[in-house]
Design an enzyme around this catalytic site. Sequence first.
Site, short mmCIF file in Angstrom:
data_model
loop_
_atom_site.label_atom_id
_atom_site.label_comp_id
_atom_site.label_asym_id
_atom_site.label_seq_id
_atom_site.Cartn_x
_atom_site.Cartn_y
_atom_site.Cartn_z
N ASN A 199 -4.59 -4.54 3.93
CA ASN A 199 -3.74 -3.44 4.37
C ASN A 199 -2.46 -4.10 4.86
O ASN A 199 -2.48 -4.82 5.85
CB ASN A 199 -4.43 -2.66 5.50
N VAL A 200 -1.34 -3.86 4.16
CA VAL A 200 -0.10 -4.59 4.48
C VAL A 200 0.49 -4.20 5.84
O VAL A 200 1.41 -4.86 6.31
CB VAL A 200 0.97 -4.44 3.38
N SER A 260 -5.02 3.62 -11.94
CA SER A 260 -3.96 2.85 -11.29
C SER A 260 -3.20 2.00 -12.29
O SER A 260 -3.81 1.39 -13.18
CB SER A 260 -4.57 1.91 -10.24
N ILE A 261 -1.88 1.95 -12.14
CA ILE A 261 -1.09 1.05 -12.99
C ILE A 261 -1.53 -0.39 -12.74
O ILE A 261 -1.62 -1.18 -13.68
CB ILE A 261 0.41 1.25 -12.73
N LYS A 316 12.08 2.77 -2.88
CA LYS A 316 12.16 2.00 -4.13
C LYS A 316 13.54 1.35 -4.30
O LYS A 316 13.64 0.25 -4.86
CB LYS A 316 11.84 2.89 -5.34
N ALA A 367 3.85 7.23 1.04
CA ALA A 367 4.65 8.09 1.90
C ALA A 367 3.77 9.27 2.29
O ALA A 367 2.87 9.65 1.53
CB ALA A 367 5.90 8.57 1.16
N ILE A 378 3.34 8.49 -15.09
CA ILE A 378 1.99 8.41 -15.65
C ILE A 378 1.09 9.19 -14.69
O ILE A 378 1.31 9.16 -13.48
CB ILE A 378 1.49 6.93 -15.69
N ARG A 379 0.08 9.85 -15.21
CA ARG A 379 -0.86 10.54 -14.32
C ARG A 379 -1.75 9.52 -13.61
O ARG A 379 -2.59 8.88 -14.22
CB ARG A 379 -1.72 11.54 -15.10
N TYR A 396 10.97 13.31 -4.84
CA TYR A 396 10.66 11.88 -4.67
C TYR A 396 11.20 11.38 -3.32
O TYR A 396 10.64 10.48 -2.70
CB TYR A 396 11.20 11.05 -5.85
#
Length: 260
Positions: free
Chosen positions: A68-69, A20-21, A166, A99, A196-197, A159
């Site tokens: 959880n938002v 994760s980023i 975004k 999504a 990024i993977r 996307y």
Amino acid sequence: MLLDLSGKKILVTGIANNRSIAWGIAQQLKAAGAELGITYLPDEKGRFEAKVKELTSPLNPSLFLALNVQNSSQIEEVFEAIKNQWGQLDGLVHCLAFAGKEELVGNYSATSSEGFSRALEISAYSLAPLCKYAKPLFSKGAGVVTLTYLGAERAIPNYNVMGVAKAALEASVRYLSEELGPENQVRVNAISAGPIRTLASSAIGGILDMIHNVEEKAPLRRTVTQIEVGNTAAFLLSDLSSGISGQTVYVDAGYCINGM
Ligand code: IMJ
């Protein structure tokens, strides 16, 4: 030390695993001296909870909370816990997106109304209520950082609705920076990371082609790492960036400046 986050209390959302980023961000914030709060996505089997807990325990987070938002009472509970344990908040890191898989392939015009609403709710809208509840806790000069992607402003294959989400997120960053800046010098910025993977990208068809394209065409002829995104997040949450708000900062090895 020039980049110093010591004594700063920062909430990091969106860690799912070691790719994760948000994990790269958490590590670099900790390395700069921050005290961390970590949220995880609760699920029935508690899988994320166990995984994220084990991964982040070396960073000694002083808060570890379910978020959880899509559950507004959970948002309130997170900031109630921050109020009780920390009394204030110096940074908020938003790395949440979702999504439906079916929306991330094929024609954008096939996006369902429910799919559109869900993607926008989780990936863009969620920043607003988080800021609403964080607002009374924010210290002077606190910062908000979120993650975006080039698909917000260019049509990138598949996307689709995430690009629309975004775009809404980047606009939200501008409106929130205008809202939070005047009273308390709170700054809101987005980082537009190159591909990024990660869990969020490996599930996507054609991600490897995207990555190879970046390795061929980006000025740096390589992709970026989660740690590089983390370093920029640390900068944006530090006093070094005190004059920057409402921006989208590209951490993409220069890719987006290319003409072709
Ligand atoms: C996502 C879809 C299509 C193309 C894509 C991506 N490219 C990149 C991504 C080129 C880099 C990753 N990205 C920037 C995202 O924001 C991903 C968001 C995402 C990913 C998934 C996969 C699994 C799922 N839902 C998702 N929702 C959002 O079920």
